[in-house]
Design a protein around this motif. Structure first.
Motif, PDB file in Angstrom:
ATOM      1  N   UNK A 329       0.815  -1.214   0.000  1.00  0.00           N
ATOM      2  CA  UNK A 329       0.000   0.000   0.000  1.00  0.00           C
ATOM      3  C   UNK A 329       0.846   1.260   0.000  1.00  0.00           C
ATOM      4  N   UNK A 330       0.221   2.373   0.366  1.00  0.00           N
ATOM      5  CA  UNK A 330       0.907   3.661   0.338  1.00  0.00           C
ATOM      6  C   UNK A 330       2.046   3.697   1.353  1.00  0.00           C
ATOM      7  N   UNK A 331       3.221   4.069   0.867  1.00  0.00           N
ATOM      8  CA  UNK A 331       4.373   4.268   1.744  1.00  0.00           C
ATOM      9  C   UNK A 331       4.794   5.723   1.571  1.00  0.00           C
ATOM     10  N   UNK A 332       4.500   6.572   2.535  1.00  0.00           N
ATOM     11  CA  UNK A 332       4.767   8.004   2.353  1.00  0.00           C
ATOM     12  C   UNK A 332       6.259   8.304   2.346  1.00  0.00           C
ATOM     13  N   UNK A 333       6.628   9.391   1.699  1.00  0.00           N
ATOM     14  CA  UNK A 333       8.021   9.841   1.700  1.00  0.00           C
ATOM     15  C   UNK A 333       8.230  10.844   2.831  1.00  0.00           C
ATOM     16  N   UNK A 334       9.509  11.070   3.140  1.00  0.00           N
ATOM     17  CA  UNK A 334       9.838  12.059   4.161  1.00  0.00           C
ATOM     18  C   UNK A 334       9.637  11.516   5.557  1.00  0.00           C
ATOM     19  N   UNK A 335       9.613  12.453   6.523  1.00  0.00           N
ATOM     20  CA  UNK A 335       9.513  12.087   7.929  1.00  0.00           C
ATOM     21  C   UNK A 335       8.316  12.788   8.559  1.00  0.00           C
ATOM     22  N   UNK A 336       7.679  12.073   9.456  1.00  0.00           N
ATOM     23  CA  UNK A 336       6.580  12.646  10.214  1.00  0.00           C
ATOM     24  C   UNK A 336       7.134  13.393  11.420  1.00  0.00           C
ATOM     25  N   UNK A 337       6.444  14.389  11.921  1.00  0.00           N
ATOM     26  CA  UNK A 337       6.942  15.119  13.091  1.00  0.00           C
ATOM     27  C   UNK A 337       7.013  14.208  14.305  1.00  0.00           C
ATOM     28  N   UNK A 338       7.946  14.464  15.224  1.00  0.00           N
ATOM     29  CA  UNK A 338       8.079  13.608  16.421  1.00  0.00           C
ATOM     30  C   UNK A 338       6.818  13.625  17.261  1.00  0.00           C
ATOM     31  N   UNK A 339       6.567  12.498  17.919  1.00  0.00           N
ATOM     32  CA  UNK A 339       5.331  12.308  18.679  1.00  0.00           C
ATOM     33  C   UNK A 339       5.654  11.618  20.002  1.00  0.00           C
ATOM     34  N   UNK A 340       5.120  12.130  21.092  1.00  0.00           N
ATOM     35  CA  UNK A 340       5.331  11.501  22.392  1.00  0.00           C
ATOM     36  C   UNK A 340       4.611  10.155  22.450  1.00  0.00           C
ATOM     37  N   UNK A 341       5.139   9.212  23.247  1.00  0.00           N
ATOM     38  CA  UNK A 341       4.430   7.938  23.408  1.00  0.00           C
ATOM     39  C   UNK A 341       3.101   8.143  24.131  1.00  0.00           C
ATOM     40  N   UNK A 342       2.266   7.149  24.070  1.00  0.00           N
ATOM     41  CA  UNK A 342       0.968   7.212  24.733  1.00  0.00           C
ATOM     42  C   UNK A 342       1.142   6.757  26.174  1.00  0.00           C
ATOM     43  N   UNK A 343       1.148   7.708  27.102  1.00  0.00           N
ATOM     44  CA  UNK A 343       1.486   7.399  28.496  1.00  0.00           C
ATOM     45  C   UNK A 343       0.488   6.419  29.112  1.00  0.00           C
ATOM     46  N   UNK A 344      -0.761   6.494  28.708  1.00  0.00           N
ATOM     47  CA  UNK A 344      -1.762   5.624  29.326  1.00  0.00           C
ATOM     48  C   UNK A 344      -1.568   4.153  28.969  1.00  0.00           C
ATOM     49  N   UNK A 345      -0.793   3.888  27.929  1.00  0.00           N
ATOM     50  CA  UNK A 345      -0.550   2.505  27.530  1.00  0.00           C
ATOM     51  C   UNK A 345       0.623   1.866  28.276  1.00  0.00           C
ATOM     52  N   UNK A 346       1.457   2.668  28.932  1.00  0.00           N
ATOM     53  CA  UNK A 346       2.670   2.136  29.556  1.00  0.00           C
ATOM     54  C   UNK A 346       2.362   1.051  30.587  1.00  0.00           C
ATOM     55  N   UNK A 347       1.364   1.217  31.480  1.00  0.00           N
ATOM     56  CA  UNK A 347       1.082   0.120  32.429  1.00  0.00           C
ATOM     57  C   UNK A 347       0.710  -1.194  31.737  1.00  0.00           C
ATOM     58  N   UNK A 348       0.076  -1.100  30.565  1.00  0.00           N
ATOM     59  CA  UNK A 348      -0.335  -2.319  29.851  1.00  0.00           C
ATOM     60  C   UNK A 348       0.847  -3.070  29.257  1.00  0.00           C
TER      61      UNK A 348
END
Length: 713
Positions: A329-348
């Motif tokens: 499928x679609x593979x975009x070029x370039x880079x996406x802006x940095x994103x923080x992890x999802x803190x609520x998922x860390x305990x899981x």
């Protein structure tokens, strides 16, 4: 002979008869905890310019070796190896994204960022850091589990391919309302990677790089092979074009095969034919690559050729639209802006991230040390912990998944002339070109082709099964660890396999100390050397002294086994002998009292005493046909004692002393001597601890012989 010469000979003979006496070096007086804490604070908290420079150079080793880079000698080899590894990474990065349940672009991101970060912070010159199949499998299992728990329908059209749009819904650490399955999978993968990286950096801060020594080669090999079986099975659904969910929990291998067989009628013929054609091409050419690798200056990138040809065939044959074949499928070029992890998922994902952190670190350190030893330089295990931790933390902000060193790419890197991590920077440049220019061209690439690439690269791990007979002949314990770890990882649960492997390895070490036996030693005929009587011919024993050796530490877990083995080897159990003697004495006392009441004859007591003494001698001779007066225990193989071990030796000495048998210790190391001193072992009248067996034998013989004369032979 003159009078002076006679005196010298007499003096030399007396010196030989005297036991060896060594004076211990006085230990430094123990410092108070306040002074120790103060010293450590000064050592670690006081900053000087020299220390600051050393810390910076140690944390970023590239600042140390790059200024000394030998441009003419090293650049060509680094450029060649970096180019080849970069070309190999393109199809493998896209393929391993399937294992991690991510879109293809994120495999390219992972390899790109990891190559740069490890080049800056790593201490190995040769390893290639990036996507690794086992870690991708572990990440993919977590992602699929969290997708199921979140209520997303698995395999409903596959992971979405409009990542650039979907990720806009991921706010700063929170999931947007419009986040769909693909978006959530990216969030889970990045969060578990971030958490694993934090674990690894914390382990580096607390200097626990030494834990890698507890993960044996057989354990890691068995774990990798078991995980490879799981990977092998998981890719069959892509080969057959089946859209079935990845099973969760335990016994995944059986669940996967059951799902495959149940859905076999839904096989996509286009995917099946494409898979068979790619397998028929890749397996022979990869074997040719391996056979002629000594003659080839560089391995031929057949995987990339197959990817290009398969993409062209799929594009012009309309495999996706006409035959329903699943494509990248679609593979975009370039880079996406940095994103923080999802803190609520860390305990899981915290527990899963810990196992990923341990596996990634162990693989990286073991490969680093292996190639460092081969090429004659040193690596820092703690710095490797920092490096691989940062390779997970920093890329996680760009939606990457867990990474580590990879053996296959490292071998290619080394064999193509790599000298430093400049080759890693060259590989990153190749991936950058793909990310910026070429990635969208892989739109029509079938996922079954990526699965074939994964399967072909598992050949090395699966060939380990052919080595099992040889491993069994070399070391059965290591083979048992390998088989147990492999079977648990493959058949039960991947993460559980690692834990079981560690436990089995630890128990095997404990078991070896439990299996140690006391051996009786004999003296060599030509010199004062003692060895096992059952292993060597021509050894002699002393008529009144028995010498024994125990080949393991004596501690709480095996002290009872030590005593039991010693009593069996000596042929006389002093505890049983003492019990029988007490019973015999009570019986004689009862008989004596009855006889005194009946006959009232005063001389019966003396006669009874004479019978008792004779019976005791008979008991001893019955237990051990060969009589002796002394026992010498050779402690040269006893590495350490704990309190139970000291008490066991004290009990042995006292129990035999009650039967008139003297027990002395010989060849104790300083650790054992200190333990005996702290544990209050006094040795009774024989408090001397001898440095040689010959001295111990000569001493006990001199005590038994009249006027101190003895036969030293």
């Amino acid at each position: 002979m003159t009078h002076n010469e006679e005196e010298e000979d007499d003096g030399a003979e007396r010196d030989q008869q005297q036991p060896l006496i060594l004076e211990r070096v006085e230990k430094e007086t123990a410092q108070s905890w306040q002074s120790v804490v103060s010293h450590r604070l000064k050592k670690h908290c006081v900053c000087t310019s020299k220390k600051a420079k050393s810390k910076i150079l140690g944390f970023a080793p590239i600042l140390r070796w790059l200024p000394r880079y030998q441009l003419r000698e090293w650049l060509l080899g680094d450029a060649m190896s970096g180019l080849i590894v970069g070309i190999l990474l393109v199809p493998q990065s896209i393929a391993y994204s399937l294992l991690a349940s991510q879109d293809p672009i994120y495999g390219l991101y992972t390899s790109f960022f990891t190559s740069i970060i490890y080049a800056i912070f790593g201490t190995s010159r040769h390893i290639s850091a990036g996507v690794f199949g086992v870690l991708c499998l572990l990440v993919g299992q977590v992602v699929d589990r969290e997708l199921a728990l979140a209520g997303y329908l698995t395999e409903s059209g596959g992971i979405g391919n409009n990542s650039a749009v979907l990720l806009a819904d991921l706010g700063n650490g929170t999931l947007g309302v419009g986040c769909d399955k693909s978006c959530y999978a990216i969030a889970v993968g990045a969060t578990v990677t971030f958490t694993a990286g934090v674990y690894q950096v914390l382990m580096g801060i607390f200097q626990v790089g030494f834990v890698s020594v507890y993960l044996s080669d057989s354990l890691l090999s068995g774990f990798a092979t078991g995980a490879s079986l799981t990977i092998f099975t998981s890719q069959f659904k892509y080969l057959l074009g089946l859209k079935i969910p990845r099973p969760q929990g335990w016994f995944v291998l059986f669940k996967t095969w059951y799902s495959l067989l149940a859905n076999l009628a839904n096989t996509n013929v286009c995917d099946l034919v494409t898979s068979l054609v790619c397998l028929l091409i890749l397996i022979p050419v990869k074997e040719l690559n391996n056979r002629f690798k000594a003659k080839l200056k560089a391995p031929i990138p057949f995987e990339l050729f197959v990817v290009i040809l398969a993409t062209l065939a799929s594009h012009f044959g309309h495999f996706n639209t006409d035959y329903g074949s699943d494509v990248a499928g679609d593979i975009p070029t370039g880079f996406l802006p940095p994103q923080l992890p999802t803190w609520t998922l860390i305990p899981n994902v915290a527990v899963d991230a810990f196992s990923i952190a341990i596996v990634g670190f162990a693989i990286t350190v073991s490969l680093s040390e292996m190639f460092a030893k081969k090429h004659g330089y040193a690596v820092d295990a703690n710095q490797e912990m920092y490096a691989i931790g940062l390779c997970n933390i920093l890329p996680s902000f760009f939606r990457c998944f867990a990474s580590s060193a990879a053996l296959t790419k490292t071998l290619v890197k080394e064999s193509t002339g790599c000298q430093t991590q400049v080759s890693g920077l060259v590989s990153a440049f190749v991936l950058l070109l793909v990310l910026l220019l070429i990635a969208p061209l892989f739109y029509s690439l079938q996922k079954c082709v990526l699965a074939v690439i994964i399967l072909v690269n598992l050949r090395g791990a699966l060939r380990k099964f052919l080595d099992v007979p040889g491993m069994w002949r070399v070391n059965r314990v290591d083979t048992a660890v390998w088989l147990t770890t492999m079977a648990t990882s493959a058949l039960v649960n991947t993460e559980l396999g690692l834990l079981v492997g560690v436990l089995v390895s630890a128990l095997s070490v404990l078991g070896r100390t439990q299996q140690a036996r006391v051996l009786e030693l004999g003296r060599a005929p030509t010199r004062e050397h003692y060895e096992d009587l059952s292993s060597y011919r021509g050894l002699r024993t002393h008529p009144d002294v028995a010498v024994f050796r125990y080949g393991a530490p004596i501690y709480y877990a095996n002290q009872s086994m030590f005593k039991k083995s010693l009593y069996k080897c000596v042929g006389l159990d002093p505890v049983k002998g003492k019990t029988q003697r007490i019973k015999f004495m009570k019986k004689n006392n009862n008989q004596q009292q009855e006889e005194e009441e009946v006959t009232r004859v005063p001389n019966m007591k003396a006669e009874s005493d004479g019978k008792e003494e004779g019976a005791t001698v008979t008991l001893m001779l019955h237990q051990k046909p060969r009589s002796f007066r002394s026992v010498v225990i050779d402690c040269s193989a006893v590495l350490f004692l704990d309190t139970s071990g000291v008490n066991a030796l004290e009990e042995v000495r006292k129990d035999y002393a009650e039967l008139g048998i003297r027990v002395v210790l010989a060849q104790c190391n300083t650790s054992v001597l200190d333990s005996l001193e702290r544990g209050g072992y006094d040795g009774g009248e024989d408090a001397i601890l001898f440095f040689t067996i010959a001295d111990a034998v000569a001493y006990v013989q001199s005590l038994a012989a009249p006027n101190g004369d003895h036969d030293g032979k």
